[in-house]
Design a protein around this motif. Structure first.
Motif, PDB file in Angstrom:
ATOM      1  N   VAL A  96       0.847  -1.195   0.000  1.00  0.00           N
ATOM      2  CA  VAL A  96       0.000   0.000   0.000  1.00  0.00           C
ATOM      3  C   VAL A  96       0.879   1.241   0.000  1.00  0.00           C
ATOM      4  O   VAL A  96       1.781   1.376   0.823  1.00  0.00           O
ATOM      5  N   ILE A  97       0.618   2.132  -0.933  1.00  0.00           N
ATOM      6  CA  ILE A  97       1.292   3.432  -0.979  1.00  0.00           C
ATOM      7  C   ILE A  97       0.374   4.452  -0.327  1.00  0.00           C
ATOM      8  O   ILE A  97      -0.784   4.602  -0.725  1.00  0.00           O
ATOM      9  N   PRO A 134       3.807  -2.799   3.470  1.00  0.00           N
ATOM     10  CA  PRO A 134       3.337  -4.159   3.208  1.00  0.00           C
ATOM     11  C   PRO A 134       2.118  -4.408   4.091  1.00  0.00           C
ATOM     12  O   PRO A 134       2.123  -4.054   5.278  1.00  0.00           O
ATOM     13  N   ALA A 135       1.071  -5.007   3.534  1.00  0.00           N
ATOM     14  CA  ALA A 135      -0.167  -5.160   4.302  1.00  0.00           C
ATOM     15  C   ALA A 135      -0.853  -6.469   3.964  1.00  0.00           C
ATOM     16  O   ALA A 135      -0.774  -6.966   2.837  1.00  0.00           O
ATOM     17  N   SER A 136      -1.538  -6.999   4.967  1.00  0.00           N
ATOM     18  CA  SER A 136      -2.426  -8.143   4.804  1.00  0.00           C
ATOM     19  C   SER A 136      -3.696  -7.808   5.567  1.00  0.00           C
ATOM     20  O   SER A 136      -3.835  -6.713   6.117  1.00  0.00           O
ATOM     21  N   ASP A 137      -4.633  -8.751   5.636  1.00  0.00           N
ATOM     22  CA  ASP A 137      -5.861  -8.486   6.374  1.00  0.00           C
ATOM     23  C   ASP A 137      -5.598  -8.235   7.850  1.00  0.00           C
ATOM     24  O   ASP A 137      -6.360  -7.534   8.514  1.00  0.00           O
ATOM     25  N   GLY A 138      -4.503  -8.801   8.391  1.00  0.00           N
ATOM     26  CA  GLY A 138      -4.283  -8.729   9.818  1.00  0.00           C
ATOM     27  C   GLY A 138      -3.273  -7.723  10.296  1.00  0.00           C
ATOM     28  O   GLY A 138      -3.212  -7.434  11.496  1.00  0.00           O
ATOM     29  N   ALA A 139      -2.434  -7.166   9.400  1.00  0.00           N
ATOM     30  CA  ALA A 139      -1.359  -6.298   9.884  1.00  0.00           C
ATOM     31  C   ALA A 139      -0.798  -5.454   8.758  1.00  0.00           C
ATOM     32  O   ALA A 139      -0.982  -5.753   7.573  1.00  0.00           O
ATOM     33  N   SER A 140      -0.087  -4.394   9.144  1.00  0.00           N
ATOM     34  CA  SER A 140       0.632  -3.554   8.187  1.00  0.00           C
ATOM     35  C   SER A 140       1.796  -2.900   8.911  1.00  0.00           C
ATOM     36  O   SER A 140       1.798  -2.809  10.144  1.00  0.00           O
ATOM     37  N   ALA A 141       2.784  -2.438   8.156  1.00  0.00           N
ATOM     38  CA  ALA A 141       3.917  -1.727   8.747  1.00  0.00           C
ATOM     39  C   ALA A 141       4.578  -0.889   7.672  1.00  0.00           C
ATOM     40  O   ALA A 141       4.712  -1.329   6.526  1.00  0.00           O
ATOM     41  N   LYS A 362     -10.250  -2.604  -1.262  1.00  0.00           N
ATOM     42  CA  LYS A 362     -10.624  -2.216   0.093  1.00  0.00           C
ATOM     43  C   LYS A 362      -9.552  -2.534   1.128  1.00  0.00           C
ATOM     44  O   LYS A 362      -9.692  -2.157   2.290  1.00  0.00           O
ATOM     45  N   LEU A 363      -8.474  -3.210   0.730  1.00  0.00           N
ATOM     46  CA  LEU A 363      -7.453  -3.581   1.704  1.00  0.00           C
ATOM     47  C   LEU A 363      -6.709  -2.370   2.241  1.00  0.00           C
ATOM     48  O   LEU A 363      -6.008  -2.465   3.261  1.00  0.00           O
ATOM     49  N   ARG A 364      -6.845  -1.243   1.578  1.00  0.00           N
ATOM     50  CA  ARG A 364      -6.224  -0.030   2.110  1.00  0.00           C
ATOM     51  C   ARG A 364      -6.787   0.343   3.480  1.00  0.00           C
ATOM     52  O   ARG A 364      -6.169   1.099   4.228  1.00  0.00           O
ATOM     53  N   TRP A 365      -7.948  -0.228   3.843  1.00  0.00           N
ATOM     54  CA  TRP A 365      -8.529   0.030   5.165  1.00  0.00           C
ATOM     55  C   TRP A 365      -7.560  -0.360   6.274  1.00  0.00           C
ATOM     56  O   TRP A 365      -7.592   0.230   7.358  1.00  0.00           O
ATOM     57  N   ARG A 366      -6.679  -1.342   6.003  1.00  0.00           N
ATOM     58  CA  ARG A 366      -5.756  -1.797   7.032  1.00  0.00           C
ATOM     59  C   ARG A 366      -4.850  -0.658   7.496  1.00  0.00           C
ATOM     60  O   ARG A 366      -4.598  -0.486   8.696  1.00  0.00           O
ATOM     61  N   ILE A 367      -4.371   0.133   6.530  1.00  0.00           N
ATOM     62  CA  ILE A 367      -3.505   1.262   6.873  1.00  0.00           C
ATOM     63  C   ILE A 367      -4.287   2.316   7.649  1.00  0.00           C
ATOM     64  O   ILE A 367      -3.831   2.833   8.666  1.00  0.00           O
TER      65      ILE A 367
END
Length: 454
Positions: A96-97, A134-141, A362-367
């Motif tokens: 994710v940018i 880097p992101a998944s459904d459960g985490a990002s950093a 919609k995975l950008r929601w993680r950030i």
């Protein structure tokens, strides 16, 4: 917080030893770990002096200030170590940018200017930067970051502001650092991250980047698929549209193939497809209580997916054939709305399922979720406390460890990660003054690289 930090101190020290391992001197590695602990302790001010007081017997103000301001170490090595670790922990499905910013009252911080940032949702006085997560459904950093230098800070720009240009030297901005568009900063970071041997499965970005054709073309040139947000005014042709070559009149250059009808906005294309084209999709379970079997509210809406060739001068210039390349247009059209409300463009294959397109977009929601949870802990106390983004790195202001990094044994690598408890160099310190580090090329020694990275 002190008790919470003591409980995970061993894991924290192991983590610090790993990311600081490339440092040449033992003293650098030691004070890097101490500085990290200081950032995680309670207290609003994260400058060296109050941190040294909270650290007790480890709080050597002079040593911490030296580590931050003058100790010679390459931040690229630390970012690479962080990225390798997060690749294993998060197992990302997307990169994710994200744009981020820090509101400012004054004009002393590096690269502060009146500009638009999503943090405030308006044009305001702030610093702005770009981060890679880097992101998944459960985490990002966040594993890479760049400060955006506005044109008003660039002496070579016709929009240069003499007062801001004069601030470059006090802020420590190298002479060779100039204005670079945010989308190009994002591509530069992608190149750097890939040079570390990090796999980038798929790129996700918001409309601030997706609206720029040069950014999308840059991803395609790198062989990277994407799902990016776009504005309602982005133009495209219907999928069935075909270019037509007008008859040659016998004089002048021969006419080139072109689409006979003008391009239409993506909003108009979706409205023309009609509500009947919208399909229901559930992309994840939310956190609020719900009436379903799972007991939580499900994230659900209706979406339209069309195959369209995006229009634009840059796209036409880069096309290998008269026909423009076809991409996915995804639009969210809730049942209670009279028109679509959000749009994305994607280069994923033509046989990609609608649910996959939606869940990826919609995975950008993680950030956003991680920033929202972090927000109560990172309220800035003014320019003295945190300068935010400087040169290559921005201070990831995470003074509380909300989840524990837990390492199992015998191959049981059990990790709960809300956000990595690591913050890189402080750009401006209350005692030592501001400092900006120029983006340096990656110059890993062979033994610094993971196996298989070349």
């Amino acid at each position: 917080m002190a008790e919470e930090l003591a409980a995970v101190r061993c894991d924290l020290e192991d983590f610090a030893a790993e990311v600081f391992e490339p440092f040449a001197r033992a003293e650098q590695r030691r004070w890097g770990g101490v500085y990290l602990r200081g950032l995680l302790l309670d207290g609003r001010r994260k400058s060296v002096e109050p941190m040294s007081v909270r650290l007790g017997e480890d709080g050597n103000r002079q040593a911490l200030a030296h580590f931050i301001t003058t100790s010679p170490w390459d931040p690229a090595h630390v970012r690479a170590r962080l990225a390798w670790r997060m690749q294993q922990v998060i197992k990302p499905s997307v990169l994710v940018i994200d744009d981020t910013g820090f509101l400012k009252d004054g004009d002393s911080s590096a690269c502060v200017s009146r500009q638009y940032i999503g943090t405030a949702g308006k044009v305001t006085n702030c610093q702005a930067g770009v981060c890679l997560h880097p992101a998944s459904d459960g985490a990002s950093a966040a594993v890479d970051w760049r400060l955006f230098l506005p044109e008003s800070w660039d002496p070579a720009s016709p929009k240069a502001d003499p007062a801001k240009v004069a601030r470059r030297k006090p802020c420590g901005i190298p002479v060779e650092v100039g204005h670079v568009e945010e989308w190009q900063l994002a591509l530069d970071m992608i190149d750097e991250t890939r040079s570390w041997g990090i796999d980038i499965p798929l790129t996700v970005a918001d409309g601030g980047h997706g609206d720029t054709a040069a950014f999308r073309l840059g991803l395609e040139e790198r062989g990277l698929d994407y799902v990016v947000g776009i504005s309602t005014t982005t133009t495209a042709h219907p999928e069935e549209a075909q270019p037509h070559t007008p008859p040659y009149g016998g004089r002048g250059p021969r006419p080139q193939p072109d689409y006979p009808e003008p391009a239409r906005t993506v909003k108009n294309l979706v409205i023309a497809a009609g509500r009947k084209a919208a399909r229901p999709v559930q992309w994840r379970e939310g956190s609020r209580p719900g009436s379903g079997r799972s007991g939580v509210k499900r994230m659900y809406s209706r979406f339209v997916a069309l195959r369209i060739p995006p229009a634009g001068r840059e796209i036409r210039k880069n096309a290998d054939a008269p026909e423009l390349p076809v991409r996915w247009l995804l639009a969210e059209w809730p049942a209670d709305q009279t028109e679509p409300v959000q749009f994305w463009l994607s280069s994923l294959p033509a046989d990609t399922a609608l649910a996959t397109l939606v869940r990826t977009a919609k995975l950008r929601w993680r950030i956003e979720h991680d920033y929202r949870e972090m927000k109560p802990d990172v309220q800035a106390g003014g320019d003295e406390e945190v300068a935010g983004l400087h040169g290559d790195e921005y201070l990831r202001r995470s003074p509380r460890l909300r989840r524990t990094l837990r390492m199992g044994r015998d191959g049981d690598h059990m990790v709960e990660l809300h956000r990595i408890p690591f913050q890189h160099r402080l750009g401006v310190d209350a005692e030592t003054g501001p400092r900006v580090h120029h983006r340096s090329p990656v110059t890993h020694r062979r033994h610094d690289l993971p196996r298989g990275s070349g």
